[in-house]
Enzyme design. Structure first.
Site, PDB file in Angstrom:
ATOM      1  N   GLU A 118     -11.695 -41.908 -15.142  1.00 42.92           N
ATOM      2  CA  GLU A 118     -12.383 -43.204 -15.184  1.00 42.92           C
ATOM      3  C   GLU A 118     -11.559 -44.239 -15.954  1.00 42.92           C
ATOM      4  O   GLU A 118     -11.528 -45.421 -15.586  1.00 42.92           O
ATOM      5  CB  GLU A 118     -13.771 -43.041 -15.797  1.00 42.92           C
ATOM      6  CG  GLU A 118     -14.726 -42.310 -14.855  1.00 42.92           C
ATOM      7  CD  GLU A 118     -16.074 -42.016 -15.474  1.00 42.92           C
ATOM      8  OE1 GLU A 118     -17.085 -42.193 -14.775  1.00 42.92           O
ATOM      9  OE2 GLU A 118     -16.128 -41.601 -16.653  1.00 42.92           O
ATOM     10  N   GLU A 138     -17.861 -33.221 -13.227  1.00 42.76           N
ATOM     11  CA  GLU A 138     -19.083 -33.374 -14.024  1.00 42.76           C
ATOM     12  C   GLU A 138     -20.261 -32.546 -13.515  1.00 42.76           C
ATOM     13  O   GLU A 138     -21.159 -32.194 -14.289  1.00 42.76           O
ATOM     14  CB  GLU A 138     -19.503 -34.856 -14.085  1.00 42.76           C
ATOM     15  CG  GLU A 138     -18.744 -35.686 -15.100  1.00 42.76           C
ATOM     16  CD  GLU A 138     -17.432 -36.229 -14.554  1.00 42.76           C
ATOM     17  OE1 GLU A 138     -16.864 -37.131 -15.177  1.00 42.76           O
ATOM     18  OE2 GLU A 138     -16.982 -35.758 -13.486  1.00 42.76           O
TER      19      GLU A 138
END
Length: 262
Positions: A118, A138
């Site tokens: 990210e 995740e």
């Protein structure tokens, strides 16, 4: 070259105005609470007037694994308001990289997953090694990418590919990442390639680079009419700059331009 004091980052600015933000939180450059706050401070360094180009990198084995499981365990004790407040610290750092009117590159070697990816997504250009590993795992702890891993990711690879990689937790290497549009360049030595790229950008007109970044980001994020208006206003601003006059003069004189940012 000047340096700045950080505990989990190495931040330096060379005499030409190339700033390097290196994640230095061994062993896996996890994005801890301290890293979050220091990244926000590092973005302030990137914003300084004498900085022309930024490079964000890690080490040869790992760019960053994102937040470690321990942070998520700690976060379970937070209220939802506390979680959002802590997330905003990192979110503002990512937004700052994405919106500042100067180029910022991510030089990616080794593992770049979760919040580390990210961070790279917030940069303008990503340069990865062929054997880098990029993705969003995740789902392994029952979460989703929550700071751009859905919203920025989809603009690069499209909704189908984004959902597929997030659903499956698939990790791709640098070559595959370039094929799907996740990174723009692949190099055996990403940081060296980023520095060479930065050197080339130092010869370009800074205002034109910054406004090009803003115009492209606006085109990505809004409708064509609004984006076209921003593009036109940016061009009208650049027409009045000394760098534009220098560029025209250099073209007429058949010489290399000397841009000053004015």
């Amino acid at each position: 070259m000047t340096g700045n004091e950080f505990d989990t980052l190495d931040v330096s600015v060379d005499d030409d105005g190339v700033a390097t933000v290196r994640l230095a939180n061994p062993p896996v450059n996890a994005i801890s609470q301290e890293v979050r706050h220091e990244l926000a401070d590092a973005v302030d360094v990137l914003r300084e007037d004498h900085v022309r180009v930024g490079i964000v990198t890690g080490d040869a084995d790992v760019f960053s694994v994102g937040a470690d499981v321990g942070l998520f365990e700690e976060a379970r004790e937070w209220t939802t308001a506390e979680f959002r407040s802590n997330s905003r610290v990192l979110g503002r750092a990512f937004d700052g990289i994405e919106t500042m009117e100067k180029p910022v590159m991510a030089a990616i070697s080794g593992t770049c997953v979760g919040g580390g990816l990210e961070l790279a997504l917030a940069c303008d250009v990503r340069i990865a090694s062929p054997d880098a590993k990029l993705g969003f795992p995740e789902h392994n702890i029952g979460l989703i990418p929550g700071l751009g891993g859905c919203s920025r990711f989809v603009h690069l690879v499209g909704p189908g590919r984004a959902k597929d990689m997030i659903f499956s937790g698939e990790l791709v290497d640098g070559d595959r990442a370039r094929e799907i549009g996740l990174v723009e360049r692949v190099a055996d030595a990403p940081e060296a390639a980023a520095r060479e790229y930065a050197s080339d950008l130092l010869g370009q007109p800074p205002q034109a680079l910054g406004l090009a970044k803003r115009a492209v980001n606006t085109a990505r994020d809004t409708d064509t009419q609004t984006a076209g208006l921003v593009e036109s206003l940016a061009q009208s601003t650049l027409l009045k700059t000394a760098d534009h006059a220098e560029g025209v003069s250099a073209f007429r004189d058949d010489r290399d331009p000397e841009f000053t940012g004015e």
